[in-house]
Scaffold this motif. Structure first.
Motif, PDB file in Angstrom:
ATOM      1  N   UNK A  58      -8.368   4.852   0.938  1.00  0.00           N
ATOM      2  CA  UNK A  58      -8.567   3.851   1.918  1.00  0.00           C
ATOM      3  C   UNK A  58      -9.775   2.913   1.439  1.00  0.00           C
ATOM      4  N   UNK A  59     -10.845   3.535   0.833  1.00  0.00           N
ATOM      5  CA  UNK A  59     -12.130   2.937   0.301  1.00  0.00           C
ATOM      6  C   UNK A  59     -11.742   2.175  -0.891  1.00  0.00           C
ATOM      7  N   UNK A  60     -10.893   2.530  -1.711  1.00  0.00           N
ATOM      8  CA  UNK A  60     -10.557   1.850  -3.036  1.00  0.00           C
ATOM      9  C   UNK A  60      -9.452   0.579  -2.374  1.00  0.00           C
ATOM     10  N   UNK A  61      -8.820   0.898  -1.640  1.00  0.00           N
ATOM     11  CA  UNK A  61      -7.942  -0.142  -1.339  1.00  0.00           C
ATOM     12  C   UNK A  61      -8.754  -1.571  -0.536  1.00  0.00           C
ATOM     13  N   UNK A  62      -9.653  -0.899   0.427  1.00  0.00           N
ATOM     14  CA  UNK A  62     -10.554  -1.578   1.140  1.00  0.00           C
ATOM     15  C   UNK A  62     -11.116  -2.655   0.013  1.00  0.00           C
ATOM     16  N   UNK A  63     -11.941  -1.816  -0.926  1.00  0.00           N
ATOM     17  CA  UNK A  63     -12.755  -2.523  -1.758  1.00  0.00           C
ATOM     18  C   UNK A  63     -11.908  -3.520  -2.717  1.00  0.00           C
ATOM     19  N   UNK A  64     -10.890  -3.179  -3.313  1.00  0.00           N
ATOM     20  CA  UNK A  64      -9.874  -4.168  -3.878  1.00  0.00           C
ATOM     21  C   UNK A  64      -9.321  -5.242  -3.324  1.00  0.00           C
ATOM     22  N   UNK A  65      -9.292  -5.268  -1.890  1.00  0.00           N
ATOM     23  CA  UNK A  65      -8.634  -6.340  -1.050  1.00  0.00           C
ATOM     24  C   UNK A  65      -9.571  -6.847  -0.147  1.00  0.00           C
ATOM     25  N   UNK A  66     -10.737  -7.279  -0.811  1.00  0.00           N
ATOM     26  CA  UNK A  66     -11.974  -7.603   0.008  1.00  0.00           C
ATOM     27  C   UNK A  66     -11.750  -9.080   0.844  1.00  0.00           C
ATOM     28  N   UNK A  67     -10.732  -9.740   0.046  1.00  0.00           N
ATOM     29  CA  UNK A  67     -10.749 -11.420   0.555  1.00  0.00           C
ATOM     30  C   UNK A  67      -9.381 -11.210   1.864  1.00  0.00           C
ATOM     31  N   UNK A  68      -8.745 -10.183   2.022  1.00  0.00           N
ATOM     32  CA  UNK A  68      -7.811 -10.100   3.014  1.00  0.00           C
ATOM     33  C   UNK A  68      -8.558  -9.652   4.394  1.00  0.00           C
ATOM     34  N   UNK A  69      -7.501 -10.048   5.411  1.00  0.00           N
ATOM     35  CA  UNK A  69      -8.141  -9.356   6.792  1.00  0.00           C
ATOM     36  C   UNK A  69      -7.356  -7.930   6.921  1.00  0.00           C
ATOM     37  N   UNK A  70      -7.988  -6.805   6.940  1.00  0.00           N
ATOM     38  CA  UNK A  70      -7.534  -5.544   6.614  1.00  0.00           C
ATOM     39  C   UNK A  70      -7.845  -4.772   8.178  1.00  0.00           C
ATOM     40  N   UNK A  71      -6.384  -4.799   8.699  1.00  0.00           N
ATOM     41  CA  UNK A  71      -6.713  -3.901  10.064  1.00  0.00           C
ATOM     42  C   UNK A  71      -6.350  -2.447  10.038  1.00  0.00           C
ATOM     43  N   UNK A  72      -6.456  -1.784  11.004  1.00  0.00           N
ATOM     44  CA  UNK A  72      -6.446  -0.351  10.986  1.00  0.00           C
ATOM     45  C   UNK A  72      -4.675  -0.250  10.559  1.00  0.00           C
ATOM     46  N   UNK A  73      -3.932  -0.875  11.255  1.00  0.00           N
ATOM     47  CA  UNK A  73      -2.331  -0.754  11.139  1.00  0.00           C
ATOM     48  C   UNK A  73      -2.125  -1.069   9.798  1.00  0.00           C
ATOM     49  N   UNK A  74      -2.714  -2.273   9.174  1.00  0.00           N
ATOM     50  CA  UNK A  74      -2.307  -2.832   7.872  1.00  0.00           C
ATOM     51  C   UNK A  74      -2.681  -1.781   6.791  1.00  0.00           C
ATOM     52  N   UNK A  75      -3.739  -1.005   7.097  1.00  0.00           N
ATOM     53  CA  UNK A  75      -4.265  -0.019   6.023  1.00  0.00           C
ATOM     54  C   UNK A  75      -3.189   1.064   6.064  1.00  0.00           C
ATOM     55  N   UNK A  76      -2.960   1.566   7.306  1.00  0.00           N
ATOM     56  CA  UNK A  76      -2.338   2.731   7.347  1.00  0.00           C
ATOM     57  C   UNK A  76      -0.760   2.404   6.775  1.00  0.00           C
ATOM     58  N   UNK A  77      -0.254   1.078   6.784  1.00  0.00           N
ATOM     59  CA  UNK A  77       1.107   1.073   6.178  1.00  0.00           C
ATOM     60  C   UNK A  77       0.912   0.826   4.726  1.00  0.00           C
ATOM     61  N   UNK A  78      -0.287   0.084   4.240  1.00  0.00           N
ATOM     62  CA  UNK A  78      -0.248  -0.294   2.826  1.00  0.00           C
ATOM     63  C   UNK A  78      -0.817   0.879   2.032  1.00  0.00           C
ATOM     64  N   UNK A  79      -1.787   1.667   2.519  1.00  0.00           N
ATOM     65  CA  UNK A  79      -2.219   2.730   1.726  1.00  0.00           C
ATOM     66  C   UNK A  79      -1.338   4.001   1.934  1.00  0.00           C
ATOM     67  N   UNK A  80      -0.938   4.279   3.091  1.00  0.00           N
ATOM     68  CA  UNK A  80      -0.153   5.625   3.187  1.00  0.00           C
ATOM     69  C   UNK A  80       1.394   5.552   3.436  1.00  0.00           C
ATOM     70  N   UNK A  81       1.671   4.201   3.566  1.00  0.00           N
ATOM     71  CA  UNK A  81       3.374   3.906   3.561  1.00  0.00           C
ATOM     72  C   UNK A  81       3.690   4.079   4.916  1.00  0.00           C
ATOM     73  N   UNK A  82       2.926   4.158   6.050  1.00  0.00           N
ATOM     74  CA  UNK A  82       3.009   4.492   7.333  1.00  0.00           C
ATOM     75  C   UNK A  82       3.449   6.005   7.446  1.00  0.00           C
ATOM     76  N   UNK A  83       3.113   6.866   6.672  1.00  0.00           N
ATOM     77  CA  UNK A  83       3.193   8.118   6.864  1.00  0.00           C
ATOM     78  C   UNK A  83       2.242   8.915   7.553  1.00  0.00           C
TER      79      UNK A  83
END
Length: 108
Positions: free
Chosen positions: A43-68
């Motif tokens: 999660x931390x790496x994804x947030x750090x790499x995508x600093x320019x995007x607006x990252x919500x909890x739902x978006x992070x759950x889907x992007x990092x863990x594929x909604x699993x």
């Protein structure tokens, strides 16, 4: 007969040395903590790499863990990272935790 006994003793010692660490982790619960740590790092790496995007909890759950993973678990992991001070959560106007935004805190 003596060689057979010696072989059994040596085999038992070697097996005990090899198996002791995984068994210790299993009984102390370190496997679960290591898995949680791996998820927090992802999660931390994804947030750090995508600093320019607006990252919500739902978006992070889907992007990092594929909604699993459940969103509440992802939110809990993000709060743990926030307690360390590496990211900051911006609460939404509503009480919906899936809309909470997360930004990486740059430390110089």
């Amino acid at each position: 007969m003596i060689l057979y006994d010696l072989f059994l003793v040596l085999f038992g010692i070697i097996l005990g040395v090899i198996v002791s660490e995984p068994l210790k982790k299993l009984f102390t619960g370190k496997y679960k903590e290591e898995e949680r740590q791996k998820k927090r790092v992802k999660l931390l790496l994804y947030v750090r790499e995508n600093q320019t995007e607006t990252l919500t909890t739902e978006k992070l759950a889907n992007a990092v863990f594929g909604g699993k993973l459940d969103i509440s678990l992802v939110n809990k992991l993000l709060k743990e990272i926030e307690e360390i001070g590496l990211i900051k959560g911006i609460p939404p106007k509503s009480e919906d935790v899936t809309k909470k935004k997360w930004v990486y805190v740059k430390k110089y």
